[in-house]
Design a protein around this motif. Structure first.
Motif, PDB file in Angstrom:
ATOM      1  N   PHE A 142     -13.109  51.738 -20.074  1.00 56.21           N
ATOM      2  CA  PHE A 142     -13.503  52.959 -19.374  1.00 56.21           C
ATOM      3  C   PHE A 142     -12.945  52.998 -17.954  1.00 56.21           C
ATOM      4  N   PHE A 143     -13.122  51.913 -17.193  1.00 63.43           N
ATOM      5  CA  PHE A 143     -12.729  51.919 -15.791  1.00 63.43           C
ATOM      6  C   PHE A 143     -11.245  51.611 -15.582  1.00 63.43           C
ATOM      7  N   LYS A 144     -10.609  50.888 -16.515  1.00 62.99           N
ATOM      8  CA  LYS A 144      -9.194  50.546 -16.431  1.00 62.99           C
ATOM      9  C   LYS A 144      -8.797  50.038 -15.036  1.00 62.99           C
ATOM     10  N   PRO A 145      -9.448  48.962 -14.568  1.00 60.65           N
ATOM     11  CA  PRO A 145      -9.171  48.490 -13.201  1.00 60.65           C
ATOM     12  C   PRO A 145      -7.720  48.067 -12.982  1.00 60.65           C
ATOM     13  N   GLN A 146      -7.080  47.502 -13.987  1.00 66.32           N
ATOM     14  CA  GLN A 146      -5.689  47.077 -13.838  1.00 66.32           C
ATOM     15  C   GLN A 146      -4.790  48.293 -13.613  1.00 66.32           C
ATOM     16  N   ALA A 147      -4.956  49.316 -14.439  1.00 58.74           N
ATOM     17  CA  ALA A 147      -4.128  50.519 -14.333  1.00 58.74           C
ATOM     18  C   ALA A 147      -4.431  51.310 -13.061  1.00 58.74           C
TER      19      ALA A 147
END
Length: 191
Positions: A109-114
């Motif tokens: 959901f949060f996609k911290p890497q992207a």
């Protein structure tokens, strides 16, 4: 003088300590949204909105602390907070067995890497931890992080303890190329 405002989302499973973490490190009286649970979730009260607190790093920089509900039925609140995050703090409750699907869902959901923001995983409820079980839990967490091509610190944290909780913030500051020191009067300064 303009205040630089940063957002830290605090997410995790039900009962992981998100509300307590906000209460422990907030310099203001936090806005908490706990209500009596209408279903059996293993505790009497649960977060049904966004818990909010704040911590000033210095006169120009403040960190908004956003504790988000762990139940998926409140996931629309995650949408409200996820834009322009400074960091993502994921709390995992030790002792109930790791729900990899839950951790995977948060990361998806949060996609911290992207999205390019720092992530730290805090393992809570470690009062009587078995070191071998803890190492196994950390291995599973790292496996899930690697699946999302994410490298993130994984540490134990006691959300009831201010010093332990502030270690999480120090990790975020380090990951975001800052540090802070506590002055004699309890204020924090970014250095």
């Amino acid at each position: 003088m303009t205040t630089i405002y940063k957002k830290l989302a605090i997410v995790g499973e039900v009962g992981a300590g998100k509300t307590q973490l906000v209460r422990t490190i907030s310099e203001i009286s936090p806005f908490a949204t706990e209500a009596r649970s209408s279903i059996d979730i293993g505790k009497e009260f649960t977060t049904v909105g966004i818990d909010y607190g704040r911590l000033s790093f210095d006169e120009e920089t403040a960190l908004g602390l956003y504790g988000l509900p762990g139940q998926h039925r409140f996931q629309m609140l995650w949408d409200i907070v996820k834009g322009q995050l400074w960091g993502l703090c994921i709390l995992v409750k030790y002792g109930d067995g790791l729900n990899l699907d839950e951790l995977d869902s948060i990361l998806e959901f949060f996609k911290p890497q992207a999205n390019g923001y720092a992530t730290v995983v805090g393992i809570t409820h470690c009062d009587n931890v078995d070191s071998e079980e803890l190492e196994t839990l950390i291995d599973y967490i790292n496996f899930c992080l690697e699946k999302h091509r994410l490298i993130a610190p994984v540490i134990t944290v006691d959300p009831r303890d201010r010093d332990s909780s502030l270690l999480l913030l120090e990790l975020f500051l380090g990951l975001n190329n800052h540090s802070f020191d506590e002055s004699q009067d309890g204020e924090y300064a970014v250095v």
